[in-house]
Design a protein around this motif. Structure first.
Motif, short mmCIF file in Angstrom:
data_model
loop_
_atom_site.label_atom_id
_atom_site.label_comp_id
_atom_site.label_asym_id
_atom_site.label_seq_id
_atom_site.Cartn_x
_atom_site.Cartn_y
_atom_site.Cartn_z
N GLN A 1 -1.73 15.00 12.77
CA GLN A 1 -3.15 15.29 12.95
C GLN A 1 -3.87 15.76 11.70
O GLN A 1 -5.05 16.10 11.77
CB GLN A 1 -3.32 16.30 14.08
N ASP A 2 -3.20 15.81 10.55
CA ASP A 2 -3.92 16.18 9.34
C ASP A 2 -4.57 14.95 8.72
O ASP A 2 -4.17 13.81 8.96
CB ASP A 2 -2.97 16.85 8.33
N VAL A 3 -5.58 15.18 7.91
CA VAL A 3 -6.38 14.09 7.34
C VAL A 3 -5.53 13.19 6.44
O VAL A 3 -5.65 11.96 6.46
CB VAL A 3 -7.57 14.67 6.54
N ARG A 4 -4.66 13.80 5.66
CA ARG A 4 -3.84 13.02 4.72
C ARG A 4 -2.93 12.04 5.45
O ARG A 4 -2.79 10.89 5.04
CB ARG A 4 -3.00 13.98 3.86
N SER A 5 -2.33 12.48 6.54
CA SER A 5 -1.42 11.61 7.30
C SER A 5 -2.17 10.41 7.87
O SER A 5 -1.63 9.30 7.90
CB SER A 5 -0.75 12.40 8.42
N LEU A 6 -3.40 10.64 8.32
CA LEU A 6 -4.18 9.53 8.86
C LEU A 6 -4.53 8.52 7.76
O LEU A 6 -4.53 7.31 7.99
CB LEU A 6 -5.45 10.06 9.53
N GLU A 7 -4.83 9.04 6.57
CA GLU A 7 -5.10 8.15 5.44
C GLU A 7 -3.87 7.32 5.10
O GLU A 7 -3.96 6.12 4.83
CB GLU A 7 -5.51 8.98 4.21
N VAL A 8 -2.70 7.95 5.13
CA VAL A 8 -1.44 7.24 4.84
C VAL A 8 -1.18 6.17 5.89
O VAL A 8 -0.81 5.04 5.56
CB VAL A 8 -0.27 8.24 4.77
N ALA A 9 -1.39 6.50 7.16
CA ALA A 9 -1.16 5.53 8.24
C ALA A 9 -2.09 4.32 8.10
O ALA A 9 -1.67 3.18 8.28
CB ALA A 9 -1.36 6.21 9.59
N ALA A 10 -3.36 4.58 7.78
CA ALA A 10 -4.31 3.47 7.61
C ALA A 10 -3.92 2.60 6.42
O ALA A 10 -3.99 1.36 6.49
CB ALA A 10 -5.72 4.02 7.43
N ARG A 11 -3.49 3.22 5.34
CA ARG A 11 -3.06 2.46 4.16
C ARG A 11 -1.83 1.62 4.48
O ARG A 11 -1.72 0.48 4.02
CB ARG A 11 -2.77 3.42 3.00
N ILE A 12 -0.91 2.16 5.26
CA ILE A 12 0.27 1.40 5.65
C ILE A 12 -0.14 0.16 6.45
O ILE A 12 0.37 -0.94 6.21
CB ILE A 12 1.23 2.28 6.48
N CYS A 13 -1.06 0.32 7.39
CA CYS A 13 -1.54 -0.82 8.18
C CYS A 13 -2.11 -1.92 7.28
O CYS A 13 -1.79 -3.11 7.44
CB CYS A 13 -2.60 -0.36 9.18
N ILE A 14 -2.96 -1.52 6.33
CA ILE A 14 -3.58 -2.48 5.43
C ILE A 14 -2.53 -3.20 4.58
O ILE A 14 -2.53 -4.43 4.44
CB ILE A 14 -4.61 -1.79 4.51
N PHE A 15 -1.59 -2.43 4.04
CA PHE A 15 -0.61 -3.04 3.15
C PHE A 15 0.41 -3.88 3.90
O PHE A 15 1.00 -4.79 3.31
CB PHE A 15 0.07 -1.96 2.30
N ILE A 16 0.65 -3.60 5.15
CA ILE A 16 1.53 -4.48 5.93
C ILE A 16 0.94 -5.89 5.97
O ILE A 16 1.64 -6.89 5.74
CB ILE A 16 1.72 -3.93 7.36
N VAL A 17 -0.36 -5.98 6.23
CA VAL A 17 -1.02 -7.29 6.26
C VAL A 17 -1.04 -7.91 4.87
O VAL A 17 -0.77 -9.11 4.70
CB VAL A 17 -2.46 -7.14 6.80
N LEU A 18 -1.36 -7.11 3.87
CA LEU A 18 -1.44 -7.63 2.50
C LEU A 18 -0.09 -8.14 2.02
O LEU A 18 0.01 -9.22 1.43
CB LEU A 18 -1.96 -6.52 1.59
N VAL A 19 0.96 -7.38 2.29
CA VAL A 19 2.31 -7.79 1.87
C VAL A 19 2.78 -9.00 2.67
O VAL A 19 3.40 -9.92 2.12
CB VAL A 19 3.29 -6.61 2.03
N ALA A 20 2.50 -9.02 3.97
CA ALA A 20 2.90 -10.15 4.81
C ALA A 20 2.21 -11.43 4.35
O ALA A 20 2.82 -12.51 4.32
CB ALA A 20 2.60 -9.87 6.27
N SER A 21 0.93 -11.33 4.00
CA SER A 21 0.21 -12.52 3.52
C SER A 21 0.78 -13.00 2.19
O SER A 21 0.82 -14.21 1.92
CB SER A 21 -1.29 -12.22 3.39
N PHE A 22 1.22 -12.08 1.35
CA PHE A 22 1.86 -12.47 0.09
C PHE A 22 3.24 -13.08 0.36
O PHE A 22 3.66 -14.00 -0.35
CB PHE A 22 1.99 -11.26 -0.83
N ASP A 23 3.91 -12.60 1.39
CA ASP A 23 5.22 -13.14 1.75
C ASP A 23 5.11 -14.59 2.22
O ASP A 23 6.06 -15.36 2.08
CB ASP A 23 5.86 -12.27 2.84
N LEU A 24 3.96 -14.96 2.78
CA LEU A 24 3.75 -16.36 3.13
C LEU A 24 3.87 -17.25 1.90
O LEU A 24 4.34 -18.39 1.99
CB LEU A 24 2.35 -16.55 3.75
N LEU A 25 3.44 -16.72 0.76
CA LEU A 25 3.50 -17.48 -0.47
C LEU A 25 4.89 -17.47 -1.08
O LEU A 25 5.54 -18.50 -1.22
CB LEU A 25 2.50 -16.92 -1.49
N ILE A 26 5.36 -16.28 -1.41
CA ILE A 26 6.60 -16.18 -2.18
C ILE A 26 7.84 -16.33 -1.31
O ILE A 26 8.85 -16.87 -1.74
CB ILE A 26 6.63 -14.83 -2.94
#
Length: 361
Positions: free
Chosen positions: A35-60
């Motif tokens: 419930q702290d602000v930092r943890s929520l920021e980390v969780a949101a960043r993880i969500c974004i990077f999962i998509v970003l990394v998965a889309s890159f994995d389509l290529l490489i």
């Protein structure tokens, strides 16, 4: 023996999928668990990077295309939303128009790069994409009247995502709390990020098991044979390059809405490209599940390894040498050591190695 191999293969795959399902559950309930602000920021960043990394994995991972321009497409989506939110004000119209504009520009660039460059060898194509990304980064820094230059753009998100927005209220009109969490716009913003990323990831997951995904794997394994049996390799590679670019652009738009700031460091930095590469290698190329594991591990290390080392240094106070080795300022050194060990013990990434060992044991 066939049955045993099949069973063990399924078991190895289930372990990886079970881990991913656990991560998804933790991300789903992250606002209530952390419930702290930092943890929520980390969780949101993880969500974004999962998509970003998965889309890159389509290529490489699925096509064998090495590109260093992935952050460029991410930046197109982020800047598209940011510029329109700044000029038109907070609302869903600039978000949608920014997303469409980012995807359109990304596809145009992807087609141009793909048709001109995908016929050359991998290293030359990688250099061309690196040059294109560098040019866009310079333009974003210099076109300050449009992009804000090095300072970036600060803007307001749609009203639904404002912290002052009350999603649920009690009898007195105050923001209702559920398990100690305020039902306000910040919570809505997080679940907008989570839902958007979940949909994009599922789309990519479905694509990898489609007939087109099978052709891409065949091209990766033996390009000459795939072309000999009638597949237009350049057309397929250009298509997946465009698809990957579009999804990265949409991830950029979602991140821009969450962050309410877009600049070269958050959307176009080469450091982001390095993070993507590390996440793909850690998780495992060509698995899609590896994108989830790699994004989680590296993001957590980036945010919390320094804190852990600080605690370890304090606990080892008085012991010769060890407090200095575990000093928080040396967190990048230990991150590098951890990465080397992961590559050594998991040569095909955590997900890839786990699934392969399950198949061979």
């Amino acid at each position: 023996m066939t049955n045993q191999t099949g069973t063990r293969t399924t078991t190895g795959t289930l372990i990886v999928k079970g881990t991913v399902a656990l991560i998804a559950a933790l991300l789903l309930f992250a606002p209530f668990l952390f419930q702290d602000v930092r943890s929520l920021e980390v969780a949101a960043r993880i969500c974004i990077f999962i998509v970003l990394v998965a889309s890159f994995d389509l290529l490489i991972g699925y096509t064998g295309i090495v590109s260093f321009a992935h952050t460029m497409f991410f930046g197109f989506g982020a800047y598209g939303a940011a510029i329109l939110l700044k000029q038109m004000g907070p609302g869903w119209t600039p978000v949608l128009l920014g997303a469409v504009a980012g995807v359109a520009v990304s596809i145009v660039f992807a087609v141009a790069i793909g048709l001109l460059s995908l016929r050359v060898k991998a290293i030359f194509f990688a250099m061309i994409t690196l040059a294109a990304a560098s040019v866009v980064l310079v333009l974003a820094s210099q076109l300050s009247h449009l992009t804000g230059g090095e300072d970036g753009i600060t803007y307001k998100a749609p009203d639904l995502f404002k912290p002052a927005t009350k999603l649920l209220t009690d009898a007195d009109g105050k923001v209702l709390k559920v398990f100690g969490v305020r039902m306000n716009g910040k919570l809505a913003a997080y679940y907008f990020v989570f839902a958007s990323c979940l949909v994009l990831f599922l789309v990519m997951l479905r694509f990898t098991v489609s007939p087109v995904g099978t052709v891409l794997k065949a091209i990766r394994e033996n390009e000459a044979r795939a072309e000999a049996i009638g597949y237009r390799v350049v057309a397929y590679r250009t298509f997946v390059f465009c698809l990957s670019a579009a999804i990265a652009s949409l991830a950029g738009t979602v991140y821009a809405v969450w962050l309410k700031y877009t600049g070269p460091d958050t959307a176009l930095s080469f450091a982001i490209m390095i993070d993507i590469l590390l996440m793909v290698v850690i998780g495992g190329m060509g698995t899609m599940w590896g994108a989830v594991i790699g994004a989680v591990l590296l993001t957590l290390a980036q945010y919390y390894l320094r804190d852990l080392m600080g605690a370890a240094s304090a606990a080892l106070e008085g012991v010769p040498i060890l407090p200095e080795l575990t000093a928080p300022d040396r967190w990048l050194f230990w991150l590098g050591i951890i990465f080397i060990l992961l590559v050594y013990f998991f040569p095909k990434g955590i997900a890839g190695t786990a699934m392969e060992k399950g198949a061979r044991s």
